[in-house]
Design an enzyme around this catalytic site. Structure first.
Site, mmCIF file in Angstrom:
data_model
loop_
_atom_site.group_PDB
_atom_site.id
_atom_site.type_symbol
_atom_site.label_atom_id
_atom_site.label_comp_id
_atom_site.label_asym_id
_atom_site.label_seq_id
_atom_site.Cartn_x
_atom_site.Cartn_y
_atom_site.Cartn_z
ATOM 1 N N SER A 65 0.816 -1.212 0.000
ATOM 2 C CA SER A 65 0.000 0.000 0.000
ATOM 3 C C SER A 65 0.858 1.274 0.000
ATOM 4 C CB SER A 65 -0.965 -0.045 1.196
ATOM 5 O OG SER A 65 -1.931 0.962 1.110
ATOM 6 N N ASP A 117 10.010 5.307 -10.175
ATOM 7 C CA ASP A 117 9.558 5.867 -11.453
ATOM 8 C C ASP A 117 10.190 7.221 -11.742
ATOM 9 O OD1 ASP A 117 8.010 3.665 -11.812
ATOM 10 O OD2 ASP A 117 6.082 4.707 -11.872
ATOM 11 N N LYS A 138 -0.632 -4.304 -3.040
ATOM 12 C CA LYS A 138 -1.916 -3.805 -2.549
ATOM 13 C C LYS A 138 -2.113 -2.391 -3.093
ATOM 14 C CE LYS A 138 -5.038 -2.106 0.548
ATOM 15 N NZ LYS A 138 -5.509 -0.714 0.654
#
Length: 527
Positions: free
Chosen positions: A291, A302, A316
């Protein structure tokens, strides 16, 4: 005049959004379903052969509906909701002690600094025998029941009967309950010259403040690069993860976005240049990082701002919206997905209603060999994405795949070692040892540095654990398994002793010497 009325009516109708036949049918079907549900509830309540609890009936109906959805939509009672929120809200109300149960007796491990118990003189090693004149020692009382007796609203009083080593009679304390802080930064220390280490256990309401305070402390000790440990971090508040991530990015950099069937795309970006945007950083994750931990690691990966080290994270990536009811209960309903800046969906695949199968995903990864070899992990090429600056290939489809893979080491955690740990033999032995030797340990090791350098767990403690294990029928399969188990057992015991004499910071300092992901992270950031 009639013509004018017709024109005005036509204009007014034109302002009303057109509703398609399909939408009207969907609304009609929804109303019919609700009538059916209400009729069923009334019929059961009025006609069932035995008396029923209407509240439980409704709760079971809600749970039944949610069970057929995704694995993370859930319902909790008022009591369960409060218990779930406490670790993330930053505080709870109680007497302010850390404790363990040794042979059916509550033993104080530490008092919270400046907390209500410390203020009245409660000390580590004290045994609490009575709470408000009710005996809790030797009666096999459960941990939840103890917590229920010790916690309570701020300002209320609780009377404790305490036995202390060297004092013949019971000592009585009256403690006034207060707000007790809950910390989510588990450890912070200089793991190497110029390299700081911060372990975040979860993302709560105060995690950002705790994290930034830790950063400033480590900078004061010469930190020039940072390892952020998110192993076993199950997530928490999205906003906390976004705040901390933003400190490593430039103004306007995307951290994460969410999108769902009824929820428009919502982007979370760094509001300004972060104070750590030029700090060299490495992030550690494993199969239990989930999460918010995946949002943090996925965004820095990224944005090409960090090297991610470890094993593929949990996966998740579903956003739950809390729906609160008047009685304090709550439904957490999944409303959208999390996506990393490159467009990767964090959520791993699942079958609706198959929660048990979903829970076995880690077990399947183990059987497939994914936790031992990077070559066992296969991604669908259609889920291929690239990082935003260096255009490195990354994949969606569930979890964050680290840049540097670290296999699980089964030579450290043998089957025999896992068995004795699961039976609490190691932690119970450490508690008994500290309880009997607390004063001597503090005298012999006035500083943690001296403890770290020269303390070794006595062989008698090891022998005691092996003897207890033997009585329970837990035995190593051969001498080789026993030999492989002992180094980790000794290190774990040393870490637990450090925790009970000092705190979790010192525990991690000891145990990280054997953590292969931490050691690989240190190697990566140093190079």
């Amino acid at each position: 005049m009639n013509t004018l009325k017709t024109v005005l009516l036509s204009a007014a109708l034109a302002l009303i959004p057109l509703i398609s036949h399909a939408q009207l049918k969907e609304q009609s079907d929804g109303r019919e379903a609700m009538r059916k549900l209400s009729l069923a509830q009334m019929a059961i309540s009025s006609l069932y052969v035995d008396e029923v609890d209407d509240n439980l009936l409704v709760e079971d109906a809600i749970r039944g509906m949610l069970e057929k959805l995704d694995p993370h939509s859930s319902y909790t009672t008022a009591k369960e909701t409060k218990a779930l929120n406490e670790p993330l809200n930053g505080s709870f109300e109680g007497i302010g002690i850390q404790y363990n149960i040794i042979e059916d007796t509550l033993v104080v491990v530490q008092t919270i600094s400046k907390g209500p118990s410390e203020r009245v003189g409660l000390m580590a090693g004290d045994r609490i025998l009575t709470v408000n004149d009710t005996t809790i020692a030797g009666v096999k009382i459960t941990t939840p029941d103890i917590a229920k007796r010790l916690r309570g609203p701020k300002g209320t009083k609780v009377s404790l009967g305490v036995m202390r080593r060297g004092v013949p009679d019971m000592i009585h304390f009256t403690v006034v309950r207060d707000k007790i802080p809950v910390y989510t930064v588990d450890a912070k220390y200089m793991i190497a010259p110029k390299t700081g280490y911060i372990c975040i256990g979860s993302f709560g309401a105060n995690t950002y403040g705790e994290f930034m305070t830790a950063v400033e402390e480590l900078k004061g000790q010469g930190m020039e690069q940072l390892i952020v440990d998110l192993q076993n971090n199950g997530g928490g508040y999205l906003q906390s993860a976004v705040q901390i991530t933003s400190e490593f990015l430039s103004r306007g950099d995307l951290v994460v976005y969410t999108q769902g069937r009824s929820m428009k795309r919502s982007e979370y970006c760094a509001p300004s240049d972060g104070s750590l945007k030029n700090l060299k950083v490495c992030v550690l994750i494993n199969e239990y990082s989930a999460s918010a931990a995946e949002i943090f690691s996925g965004a820095l990966q990224d944005q090409d701002r960090a090297v991610i080290v470890g094993r593929r994270s949990f996966g998740k990536g579903l956003v739950q919206r809390p729906v609160e009811f008047e009685d304090g209960s709550m439904m957490r309903l999944t409303v959208s997905h999390y996506y990393t800046p490159s467009g990767r969906c964090i959520q791993k695949p699942f079958v609706k209603g198959e929660k048990e199968d979903y829970a076995r995903d880690i077990e399947r990864r183990l059987k497939r060999g994914e936790l031992f070899s990077q070559d066992s992990i296969h991604f669908n090429d259609s889920l291929r994405c690239t990082t935003l600056r260096k255009h490195r290939v990354v994949y969606g489809g569930g979890g964050i795949m680290p840049d540097v893979f670290v296999p699980l080491d089964t030579t450290q955690f043998t089957t025999f070692y896992r068995d004795i740990v699961s039976r609490s033999l190691v932690i119970n032995a450490s508690m008994r040892y500290v309880d009997a030797n607390r004063k001597k340990l503090k005298r012999d090791y006035p500083s943690f540095e001296s403890f770290l350098e020269s303390f070794d767990i006595p062989q008698t403690v090891i022998d005691g654990i092996l003897s207890e294990a033997d009585k329970l029928g837990v035995k190593p399969k051969d001498d080789n398994e026993l030999a492989n188990s002992l180094p980790m057992m000794r290190l774990q015991l040393k870490a637990l002793v450090a925790r009970d004499i000092w705190d979790m910071n010192e525990y991690y300092h000891v145990i990280n010497a054997s953590n292969r992901i931490v050691q690989k992270g240190l190697e990566v950031i140093s190079n």
